[in-house]
Motif scaffolding. Structure first.
Motif, PDB file in Angstrom:
ATOM      1  N   UNK A 378      66.666  52.226  46.200  1.00  0.00           N
ATOM      2  CA  UNK A 378      65.336  51.993  45.630  1.00  0.00           C
ATOM      3  C   UNK A 378      64.559  50.961  46.442  1.00  0.00           C
ATOM      4  N   UNK A 379      65.301  50.031  47.071  1.00  0.00           N
ATOM      5  CA  UNK A 379      64.647  48.981  47.857  1.00  0.00           C
ATOM      6  C   UNK A 379      64.028  49.569  49.126  1.00  0.00           C
ATOM      7  N   UNK A 380      64.768  50.417  49.840  1.00  0.00           N
ATOM      8  CA  UNK A 380      64.205  51.014  51.056  1.00  0.00           C
ATOM      9  C   UNK A 380      63.098  52.005  50.714  1.00  0.00           C
ATOM     10  N   UNK A 381      63.247  52.724  49.605  1.00  0.00           N
ATOM     11  CA  UNK A 381      62.209  53.680  49.219  1.00  0.00           C
ATOM     12  C   UNK A 381      60.952  52.978  48.728  1.00  0.00           C
ATOM     13  N   UNK A 382      61.108  51.766  48.185  1.00  0.00           N
ATOM     14  CA  UNK A 382      59.933  50.991  47.816  1.00  0.00           C
ATOM     15  C   UNK A 382      59.017  50.780  49.013  1.00  0.00           C
ATOM     16  N   UNK A 383      59.616  50.480  50.175  1.00  0.00           N
ATOM     17  CA  UNK A 383      58.834  50.360  51.400  1.00  0.00           C
ATOM     18  C   UNK A 383      58.239  51.705  51.806  1.00  0.00           C
ATOM     19  N   UNK A 384      59.044  52.766  51.678  1.00  0.00           N
ATOM     20  CA  UNK A 384      58.591  54.090  52.113  1.00  0.00           C
ATOM     21  C   UNK A 384      57.401  54.608  51.336  1.00  0.00           C
ATOM     22  N   UNK A 385      57.439  54.488  50.002  1.00  0.00           N
ATOM     23  CA  UNK A 385      56.323  55.003  49.206  1.00  0.00           C
ATOM     24  C   UNK A 385      55.091  54.125  49.347  1.00  0.00           C
ATOM     25  N   UNK A 386      55.295  52.821  49.544  1.00  0.00           N
ATOM     26  CA  UNK A 386      54.147  51.926  49.769  1.00  0.00           C
ATOM     27  C   UNK A 386      53.445  52.298  51.073  1.00  0.00           C
ATOM     28  N   UNK A 387      54.216  52.616  52.095  1.00  0.00           N
ATOM     29  CA  UNK A 387      53.628  53.051  53.362  1.00  0.00           C
ATOM     30  C   UNK A 387      52.871  54.368  53.178  1.00  0.00           C
ATOM     31  N   UNK A 388      53.443  55.284  52.405  1.00  0.00           N
ATOM     32  CA  UNK A 388      52.797  56.575  52.173  1.00  0.00           C
ATOM     33  C   UNK A 388      51.450  56.397  51.484  1.00  0.00           C
ATOM     34  N   UNK A 389      51.380  55.427  50.593  1.00  0.00           N
ATOM     35  CA  UNK A 389      50.120  55.193  49.891  1.00  0.00           C
ATOM     36  C   UNK A 389      49.121  54.420  50.756  1.00  0.00           C
ATOM     37  N   UNK A 390      49.549  53.312  51.345  1.00  0.00           N
ATOM     38  CA  UNK A 390      48.638  52.398  52.036  1.00  0.00           C
ATOM     39  C   UNK A 390      48.204  52.932  53.399  1.00  0.00           C
ATOM     40  N   UNK A 391      49.134  53.476  54.168  1.00  0.00           N
ATOM     41  CA  UNK A 391      48.842  53.876  55.543  1.00  0.00           C
ATOM     42  C   UNK A 391      48.546  55.367  55.680  1.00  0.00           C
ATOM     43  N   UNK A 392      49.261  56.186  54.945  1.00  0.00           N
ATOM     44  CA  UNK A 392      49.069  57.628  55.054  1.00  0.00           C
ATOM     45  C   UNK A 392      48.025  58.163  54.087  1.00  0.00           C
ATOM     46  N   UNK A 393      47.627  57.349  53.104  1.00  0.00           N
ATOM     47  CA  UNK A 393      46.594  57.739  52.123  1.00  0.00           C
ATOM     48  C   UNK A 393      46.967  59.058  51.426  1.00  0.00           C
ATOM     49  N   UNK A 394      48.225  59.154  51.028  1.00  0.00           N
ATOM     50  CA  UNK A 394      48.716  60.399  50.439  1.00  0.00           C
ATOM     51  C   UNK A 394      48.177  60.612  49.029  1.00  0.00           C
ATOM     52  N   UNK A 395      47.744  61.845  48.752  1.00  0.00           N
ATOM     53  CA  UNK A 395      47.336  62.220  47.393  1.00  0.00           C
ATOM     54  C   UNK A 395      48.547  62.483  46.518  1.00  0.00           C
ATOM     55  N   UNK A 396      49.606  62.986  47.147  1.00  0.00           N
ATOM     56  CA  UNK A 396      50.847  63.312  46.437  1.00  0.00           C
ATOM     57  C   UNK A 396      51.998  62.688  47.211  1.00  0.00           C
ATOM     58  N   UNK A 397      52.800  61.897  46.523  1.00  0.00           N
ATOM     59  CA  UNK A 397      53.966  61.260  47.136  1.00  0.00           C
ATOM     60  C   UNK A 397      55.216  61.757  46.415  1.00  0.00           C
ATOM     61  N   UNK A 398      56.120  62.357  47.163  1.00  0.00           N
ATOM     62  CA  UNK A 398      57.404  62.810  46.621  1.00  0.00           C
ATOM     63  C   UNK A 398      58.503  62.024  47.322  1.00  0.00           C
ATOM     64  N   UNK A 399      59.295  61.290  46.568  1.00  0.00           N
ATOM     65  CA  UNK A 399      60.465  60.652  47.180  1.00  0.00           C
ATOM     66  C   UNK A 399      61.724  61.368  46.708  1.00  0.00           C
ATOM     67  N   UNK A 400      62.660  61.544  47.614  1.00  0.00           N
ATOM     68  CA  UNK A 400      63.897  62.262  47.313  1.00  0.00           C
ATOM     69  C   UNK A 400      65.068  61.430  47.781  1.00  0.00           C
ATOM     70  N   UNK A 401      66.064  61.275  46.907  1.00  0.00           N
ATOM     71  CA  UNK A 401      67.146  60.338  47.212  1.00  0.00           C
ATOM     72  C   UNK A 401      68.403  60.660  46.424  1.00  0.00           C
TER      73      UNK A 401
END
Length: 548
Positions: A378-401
């Protein structure tokens, strides 16, 4: 069964030899008549009784002649396996049906047509078992009789039956060839009983991706370090004409990726954030798939037991599934912006390992008190989804783990757990999962009731719950969700695949079919469009409540 007319000289015939499931080349073809076969080769036919009874000898005459299968034996076998009387069909049978065999050259196996509302109509899990137990001859044909909508699920079931990774020294190095085709029983009257070129392209792509995903998960960490995983990503990128963006090692720390950096800093091979992007000028939405890629999880300083640590090479299953899914999506054509974000690290023990009581700042800007180094995903994915929102401007974010052991207790070994901020997307996930056979089932989404489990006196949150009995799998997902930020009004979907990532000691390639089916309406391929959502799903979370 009557033997009338079976005058073939059995003395001139030989049994097809038993073969293995390793070192196999799989190819999907439009029509079994295209396949060059010798009399010592074999064919496996699979289908529900209602489908097999529609397959006439004339559909297969060229193949059956090459294999020296008597026509009347075939007809009587179908009549035996697929009785015409309704009362006979209602007689209880084993889940994997009945089987008949002509010298192992032709094996016909029926599967049960019964399924509950939370299972896949394709019964794909049974297909995998049948294929694994019926490997014969150097060249084999697998023919599946089914409805067209079940073909993708069946293709994936065949693909996962033939794993790529092995370190066995006594296996034959001679490659087997398995050709797979379909007869679509819902199109017999229209004459469109074989797959189209577009569908065959889909089956080959998705099979390749499922096997790639499973290979990465099956490979031990000594051979699948973060560097090796990056090499796999680069190979996919090169094939697709893309260039990965890589942030690794100390650069992660310098740029604020405190979660990914701290989890992976004790390992010999550095942690990495890797991004593949497929951008379209006319895209109507931007989608980010974020995968957890812990190439090995010792538990860190909160070290796992011996029994608990074995199998932790599978902790990269989310990132592997995202890579396979991205490869299929882009190779088949995808009309929207699609990003694949890989959070790669090894959760190792060493002098530089992060510790319980450490407080780290994630890319979201939020601080986390570490209370369990084994809750690292969850700690590494916290960084991943934050990047998807802030830098990639994603409308839909799917995390899989492969996130929690609690997932298996919540939804079982076959169904991934899905947690999302959108009820409509939750239903879409479940519907897509039944069609593609990467099954999933919802967890309770109630942040206002559960996020207090992470309350900390010294940081914005802890990284593990205070009460493991209080919806632990859902809480782990909520931790990830919190790092997207409260002002994010897009769609977030979390898939916990801890149990379905493997079946026994082998990976399943889970996630490839699910992600492509869920976003089938963005695919340019007809097979995934058939499985995709039939209505337009929202890009905004419509469930946010206000304090009026």
């Amino acid at each position: 069964m009557s033997e009338t007319g079976l005058e073939t000289q059995v003395s001139d015939l030989t049994f097809a030899s038993k073969a293995g499931a390793l070192n196999v080349n799989i190819s999907f073809v439009k029509d079994v008549s295209e396949i060059q076969l010798a009399k010592n080769d074999s064919m496996l036919m699979i289908g529900k009784s209602k489908d097999l009874k529609l397959v006439q000898h004339s559909h297969l005459s060229s193949v059956l002649t090459k294999l020296q299968i008597p026509a009347n034996w075939y007809n009587e076998s179908i009549n035996y396996l697929c009785p015409q009387k309704k009362t006979d069909e209602d007689t209880p049978k084993p889940a994997n049906g009945n089987t008949v065999s002509w010298l192992n050259k032709l094996v016909i196996n029926t599967i049960s047509g019964k399924f509950s509302r939370n299972n896949t109509p394709s019964r794909a899990h049974l297909i995998s078992k049948i294929v694994k137990s019926n490997c014969f001859s150097e060249n084999q044909v697998i023919l599946i009789a089914c409805e067209r909508r079940n073909a993708v699920a069946s293709a994936c079931a065949v693909a996962r039956s033939f794993p790529l990774y092995t370190s066995k020294t006594n296996d034959s190095k001679k490659q087997r060839n398995v050709a797979v085709s379909f007869l679509f029983t819902d199109n017999l009257t229209s004459g469109s009983i074989n797959p189209t070129d577009d569908e065959v392209k889909c089956f080959n792509a998705v099979a390749e991706s499922v096997r790639l995903t499973a290979k990465i998960v099956d490979t031990p960490c000594a051979e699948m370090t973060t560097n090796n995983f990056l090499d796999e990503i680069k190979r996919v990128a090169k094939d697709l004409g893309l260039e990965p963006m890589v942030i690794e090692g100390e650069e992660l720390n310098n740029r604020g990726f405190g979660g990914l950096y701290n989890v992976g800093k004790a390992a010999l091979h550095p942690p990495k954030l890797v991004v593949l992007s497929n951008l379209k000028p006319q895209a109507k939405r931007t989608i980010a798939w974020v995968g957890k890629g812990i190439v090995y999880d010792t538990g860190g300083l909160c070290i796992k037991s011996r029994a608990g640590m074995c199998g932790m090479k599978q902790d990269c299953g989310g990132a592997a599934g995202v890579l396979g899914a991205f490869y299929t999506a882009v190779k088949l054509g995808f009309e929207d912006n699609l990003h694949a974000v890989f959070c790669l690290a090894e959760n190792a023990v060493g002098p530089n390992a992060y510790r319980p009581d450490d407080i780290i700042k994630l890319y979201s800007g939020k601080t986390v008190e570490i209370t369990n180094t084994d809750a690292e995903g969850r700690v590494v994915l916290g960084d991943g989804v934050a990047y998807a929102r802030k830098d990639l401007k994603a409308d839909i974010i799917v995390d899989m783990a492969t996130l929690t052991g609690a997932q298996g207790a919540a939804t079982g070994k076959y169904h991934a757990a899905v947690l999302t901020n959108s009820e409509k997307w939750e239903s879409a996930c479940v519907d897509a999962s039944k069609l593609c056979a990467d099954l999933c089932y919802p967890l309770v989404f109630s942040p206002e009731l559960h996020f207090s489990e992470f309350n900390s006196e010294v940081a914005d949150m802890k990284n593990s719950v205070s009460n493991p009995s209080n919806a632990a799998s859902a809480c782990a997902g909520l931790f990830i969700h919190s790092h997207i930020g409260p002002k994010y009004d897009g769609i977030w979907i979390h898939l916990d695949i801890a149990s379905p990532v493997s079946d026994g000691d082998r990976a399943t390639g889970f996630g490839v079919a699910l992600l492509n089916s869920l976003f089938g309406d963005s695919s340019l391929n007809s097979a995934f469009k058939l499985l995709g959502p039939t209505t337009t799903l929202p890009l905004k979370n419509e469930e946010t409540e206000s304090d009026d």
